[in-house]
Each structure stands twice: as C-alpha cells, then as structure tokens.
Design a protein around this motif. Structure first.
Motif, PDB file in Angstrom:
ATOM      1  N   GLY A 122      12.838  -0.167 -11.151  1.00 30.36           N
ATOM      2  CA  GLY A 122      12.454  -0.282  -9.747  1.00 30.36           C
ATOM      3  C   GLY A 122      11.790  -1.599  -9.383  1.00 30.36           C
ATOM      4  N   LYS A 123      11.708  -2.533 -10.327  1.00 25.56           N
ATOM      5  CA  LYS A 123      11.036  -3.812 -10.068  1.00 25.56           C
ATOM      6  C   LYS A 123      11.733  -4.607  -8.950  1.00 25.56           C
ATOM      7  CE  LYS A 123      11.508  -5.707 -14.125  1.00 25.56           C
ATOM      8  NZ  LYS A 123      12.536  -4.766 -14.627  1.00 25.56           N
ATOM      9  N   SER A 124      13.048  -4.678  -9.013  1.00 24.35           N
ATOM     10  CA  SER A 124      13.791  -5.456  -8.014  1.00 24.35           C
ATOM     11  C   SER A 124      13.714  -4.805  -6.639  1.00 24.35           C
ATOM     12  CB  SER A 124      15.257  -5.616  -8.438  1.00 24.35           C
ATOM     13  OG  SER A 124      15.356  -6.440  -9.580  1.00 24.35           O
ATOM     14  N   THR A 125      13.733  -3.481  -6.610  1.00 23.44           N
ATOM     15  CA  THR A 125      13.580  -2.770  -5.333  1.00 23.44           C
ATOM     16  C   THR A 125      12.238  -3.086  -4.703  1.00 23.44           C
ATOM     17  OG1 THR A 125      15.015  -0.966  -6.084  1.00 23.44           O
ATOM     18  CG2 THR A 125      13.538  -0.499  -4.241  1.00 23.44           C
ATOM     19  N   LYS A 170      17.001  13.159  -4.668  1.00 17.38           N
ATOM     20  CA  LYS A 170      16.582  13.825  -5.904  1.00 17.38           C
ATOM     21  C   LYS A 170      15.564  13.043  -6.724  1.00 17.38           C
ATOM     22  CE  LYS A 170      20.837  16.498  -6.511  1.00 17.38           C
ATOM     23  NZ  LYS A 170      21.971  16.803  -7.426  1.00 17.38           N
ATOM     24  N   LYS A 171      15.569  11.695  -6.580  1.00 12.19           N
ATOM     25  CA  LYS A 171      14.712  10.894  -7.451  1.00 12.19           C
ATOM     26  C   LYS A 171      14.077   9.735  -6.702  1.00 12.19           C
ATOM     27  CE  LYS A 171      14.685   8.284 -11.787  1.00 12.19           C
ATOM     28  NZ  LYS A 171      15.493   7.765 -12.910  1.00 12.19           N
ATOM     29  N   LYS A 172      12.761   9.632  -6.817  1.00 12.02           N
ATOM     30  CA  LYS A 172      12.039   8.498  -6.245  1.00 12.02           C
ATOM     31  C   LYS A 172      12.019   7.362  -7.256  1.00 12.02           C
ATOM     32  CE  LYS A 172       8.878  11.361  -3.512  1.00 12.02           C
ATOM     33  NZ  LYS A 172       7.458  11.772  -3.330  1.00 12.02           N
ATOM     34  N   ILE A 173      12.495   6.178  -6.850  1.00 15.07           N
ATOM     35  CA  ILE A 173      12.442   5.037  -7.761  1.00 15.07           C
ATOM     36  C   ILE A 173      11.072   4.353  -7.674  1.00 15.07           C
ATOM     37  CG2 ILE A 173      13.453   3.378  -6.112  1.00 15.07           C
ATOM     38  CD1 ILE A 173      14.955   2.241  -8.640  1.00 15.07           C
ATOM     39  N   LEU A 174      10.432   4.455  -6.518  1.00 17.59           N
ATOM     40  CA  LEU A 174       9.052   3.994  -6.346  1.00 17.59           C
ATOM     41  C   LEU A 174       8.245   5.150  -5.778  1.00 17.59           C
ATOM     42  CD1 LEU A 174       9.728   0.528  -4.621  1.00 17.59           C
ATOM     43  CD2 LEU A 174       9.294   0.936  -7.048  1.00 17.59           C
ATOM     44  N   ASP A 175       7.118   5.436  -6.379  1.00 19.45           N
ATOM     45  CA  ASP A 175       6.328   6.586  -5.963  1.00 19.45           C
ATOM     46  C   ASP A 175       4.860   6.202  -5.804  1.00 19.45           C
ATOM     47  OD1 ASP A 175       5.433   9.104  -5.334  1.00 19.45           O
ATOM     48  OD2 ASP A 175       5.821   9.982  -7.309  1.00 19.45           O
ATOM     49  N   ASN A 176       4.471   5.944  -4.561  1.00 19.20           N
ATOM     50  CA  ASN A 176       3.073   5.651  -4.225  1.00 19.20           C
ATOM     51  C   ASN A 176       2.542   4.422  -4.962  1.00 19.20           C
ATOM     52  OD1 ASN A 176       0.864   6.417  -2.587  1.00 19.20           O
ATOM     53  ND2 ASN A 176      -0.167   7.316  -4.355  1.00 19.20           N
ATOM     54  N   ILE A 177       3.317   3.316  -4.906  1.00 20.04           N
ATOM     55  CA  ILE A 177       2.974   2.074  -5.599  1.00 20.04           C
ATOM     56  C   ILE A 177       2.092   1.192  -4.718  1.00 20.04           C
ATOM     57  CG2 ILE A 177       3.907  -0.081  -6.534  1.00 20.04           C
ATOM     58  CD1 ILE A 177       4.512   2.254  -8.320  1.00 20.04           C
ATOM     59  N   MET A 218      13.938  -4.898   2.492  1.00 19.81           N
ATOM     60  CA  MET A 218      14.153  -3.457   2.542  1.00 19.81           C
ATOM     61  C   MET A 218      12.909  -2.782   3.096  1.00 19.81           C
ATOM     62  SD  MET A 218      15.929  -2.928  -1.212  1.00 19.81           S
ATOM     63  CE  MET A 218      15.997  -1.141  -1.046  1.00 19.81           C
ATOM     64  N   LYS A 219      13.119  -1.619   3.723  1.00 23.70           N
ATOM     65  CA  LYS A 219      12.014  -0.828   4.264  1.00 23.70           C
ATOM     66  C   LYS A 219      11.691   0.319   3.300  1.00 23.70           C
ATOM     67  CE  LYS A 219      11.055  -2.297   8.544  1.00 23.70           C
ATOM     68  NZ  LYS A 219       9.683  -2.530   9.023  1.00 23.70           N
ATOM     69  N   PRO A 220      10.415   0.534   3.006  1.00 20.39           N
ATOM     70  CA  PRO A 220      10.070   1.680   2.162  1.00 20.39           C
ATOM     71  C   PRO A 220      10.197   2.981   2.952  1.00 20.39           C
ATOM     72  CG  PRO A 220       8.076   0.596   2.932  1.00 20.39           C
ATOM     73  CD  PRO A 220       9.229  -0.248   3.404  1.00 20.39           C
ATOM     74  N   LYS A 275       0.837  -1.201   0.000  1.00 24.83           N
ATOM     75  CA  LYS A 275       0.000   0.000   0.000  1.00 24.83           C
ATOM     76  C   LYS A 275       0.870   1.250   0.000  1.00 24.83           C
ATOM     77  CE  LYS A 275      -4.152  -1.770   2.325  1.00 24.83           C
ATOM     78  NZ  LYS A 275      -5.102  -1.559   3.456  1.00 24.83           N
ATOM     79  N   ASN A 276       0.737   2.028  -1.073  1.00 26.65           N
ATOM     80  CA  ASN A 276       1.350   3.355  -1.162  1.00 26.65           C
ATOM     81  C   ASN A 276       2.853   3.335  -0.886  1.00 26.65           C
ATOM     82  OD1 ASN A 276      -1.584   3.980   0.594  1.00 26.65           O
ATOM     83  ND2 ASN A 276      -1.347   4.634  -1.534  1.00 26.65           N
ATOM     84  N   ILE A 277       3.562   2.417  -1.565  1.00 25.48           N
ATOM     85  CA  ILE A 277       4.997   2.263  -1.346  1.00 25.48           C
ATOM     86  C   ILE A 277       5.787   3.347  -2.087  1.00 25.48           C
ATOM     87  CG2 ILE A 277       6.997   0.754  -1.684  1.00 25.48           C
ATOM     88  CD1 ILE A 277       5.039  -0.271   0.425  1.00 25.48           C
ATOM     89  N   THR A 278       6.599   4.057  -1.330  1.00 32.02           N
ATOM     90  CA  THR A 278       7.490   5.072  -1.885  1.00 32.02           C
ATOM     91  C   THR A 278       8.905   4.780  -1.411  1.00 32.02           C
ATOM     92  OG1 THR A 278       5.761   6.763  -1.940  1.00 32.02           O
ATOM     93  CG2 THR A 278       8.033   7.539  -1.954  1.00 32.02           C
ATOM     94  N   PHE A 279       9.866   4.867  -2.337  1.00 30.98           N
ATOM     95  CA  PHE A 279      11.256   4.583  -1.965  1.00 30.98           C
ATOM     96  C   PHE A 279      12.193   5.349  -2.886  1.00 30.98           C
ATOM     97  CE2 PHE A 279      15.271   2.342  -2.174  1.00 30.98           C
ATOM     98  CZ  PHE A 279      15.535   2.059  -0.840  1.00 30.98           C
ATOM     99  N   SER A 280      13.293   5.857  -2.313  1.00 28.28           N
ATOM    100  CA  SER A 280      14.308   6.528  -3.115  1.00 28.28           C
ATOM    101  C   SER A 280      15.686   6.188  -2.561  1.00 28.28           C
ATOM    102  CB  SER A 280      14.094   8.043  -3.109  1.00 28.28           C
ATOM    103  OG  SER A 280      14.125   8.536  -1.780  1.00 28.28           O
TER     104      SER A 280
END
Length: 200
Positions: A41-44, A15-22, A53-55, A6-11
């Motif tokens: 960002g699939k592997s992340t 400067k850049k989010k590799i996952l944004d509200n997934i 890993m923690k989002p 739910k709503n996964i965001t990770f960078s």
C-alpha cells in the motif's frame, strides 16, 4: 511547514482495506523513509499524499490546510517508471515546460544536456528520463517531494547518480522528502527517519 496525513483509509475492493487509519507527518527539510514490501500500500499512500487519489476516509493537510485540489500541488510525486510519467509523443523540452519553465541552474544541477530537449523519450535511457521527471517536479512552489521506488528499475551506478542529484536539490531548497522503498539499506543511508509500513 508540515505535510500531514490523518486517519487515511482506502480500499480498491469492499473486502479488503489496503490502508486502514494511517497517519503520518513530514516536516519541512526532513527526509523520511517509508519501508515495506511490494503490494503493501506504499504507492497508494504516496498518490493520496500527492493529491492524485482521494482516500475513502481521512484527510491530507499541507501547512495546516487541506491539500489544494486545483493548481500546482506543493507535493510532487516522482514515480518508479519514468516512461509511464512522460508523454511518448512529446519531445522532452515540451514535457519539461508543461507546468513551469525550469532555469538553466536546475538543468545543470540535474545534468540535463541541451540536446536532450529536442529528443523523444524513446531516444533516452531510463536514468536520463528520470532526470527530466525530477526536474519537472521541482517547480518553485514545490515544498515536498515523494520518491516512490524512484530508482528501482535503474542500474546501481545510475541509481547512485540520481539520488545524489535529487538530494543536492532537496538540501539546497530545504524541501521535505518521503522516500518510498522496500530497501531498508537505502532508507537508512539517505533518510533522517525511517517508518516501517506494517507498524503504522
């Protein structure tokens, strides 16, 4: 039973989010493909779903509860490079029984030969090592499997053999499965639902 992000965001950088509200969900027994180009960002996301890993934001739920942080994880991740997931100094019998003791039926299902157990990883092929990685991930408490480009580094014949073995076990145990791939043909062939990463 549901695996849900739910709503996964990770960078990795500010400067850049590799996952944004997934967000996504996988039901028990469902085969879902996550398709996208390398570096998207699939592997992340796979590592977050398996608890490695923690989002930065968002949560991962299993069966309505937060994914457990301790003990055996019901979501098991199978990596692209088996040689990086195995301790090169351990014989494969020790690697296989690190977290639990697979029975002979599973070893037979995976085509793991008895003499391989006394060998070191360097003595086996990539396909043979990947069989160990799959078997190791199939503990009795495993409910979902994430296969992250699992056969990309293998030859075509070995790829087909490995997928046949994994799908046999997934169907036999009615496990949920997320197939992470950049190959849309593979996704369509083995999965019941395909998600395009750039449309999430």
């Amino acid at each position: 039973m549901l695996l849900e992000a739910k709503n996964i965001t990770f960078s990795y950088t500010k400067k850049k989010k590799i996952l944004d509200n997934i967000s996504l969900g996988i039901e028990k027994g469902e085969r879902v493909a996550l398709v996208g180009p390398s570096g998207c960002g699939k592997s992340t996301l796979s590592q977050i779903l398996a608890g490695y890993m923690k989002p930065d934001k968002g949560e991962v739920y299993f069966d309505g509860k937060l994914l457990p942080e301790k003990g055996y994880c019901p979501v098991q991740l199978i990596y692209q490079h088996p040689e990086k997931a195995i301790n090169p100094r351990w014989k494969l019998g020790r690697t296989l029984t690190e977290a639990w003791e697979p029975d002979q039926e599973l070893l037979d299902d995976m085509g793991i030969e008895k003499e391989w157990l006394t060998r070191y990883p360097i003595e086996l092929s990539g396909g043979e090592m990947q069989r160990f990685c799959i078997a190791r991930a199939m503990g009795p408490d495993t409910k979902f499997v994430i296969a992250d480009e699992m056969t990309t580094m293998l030859d075509v014949i070995t790829q087909a053999q490995i997928w046949e073995l994994l799908l046999h076990i997934v169907d036999k145990r009615n496990l949920g499965m997320l197939v992470v791939t950049h190959n849309p043909l593979l996704a369509e062939r083995i999965c019941t639902r395909v998600i395009e990463f750039d449309k999430m």
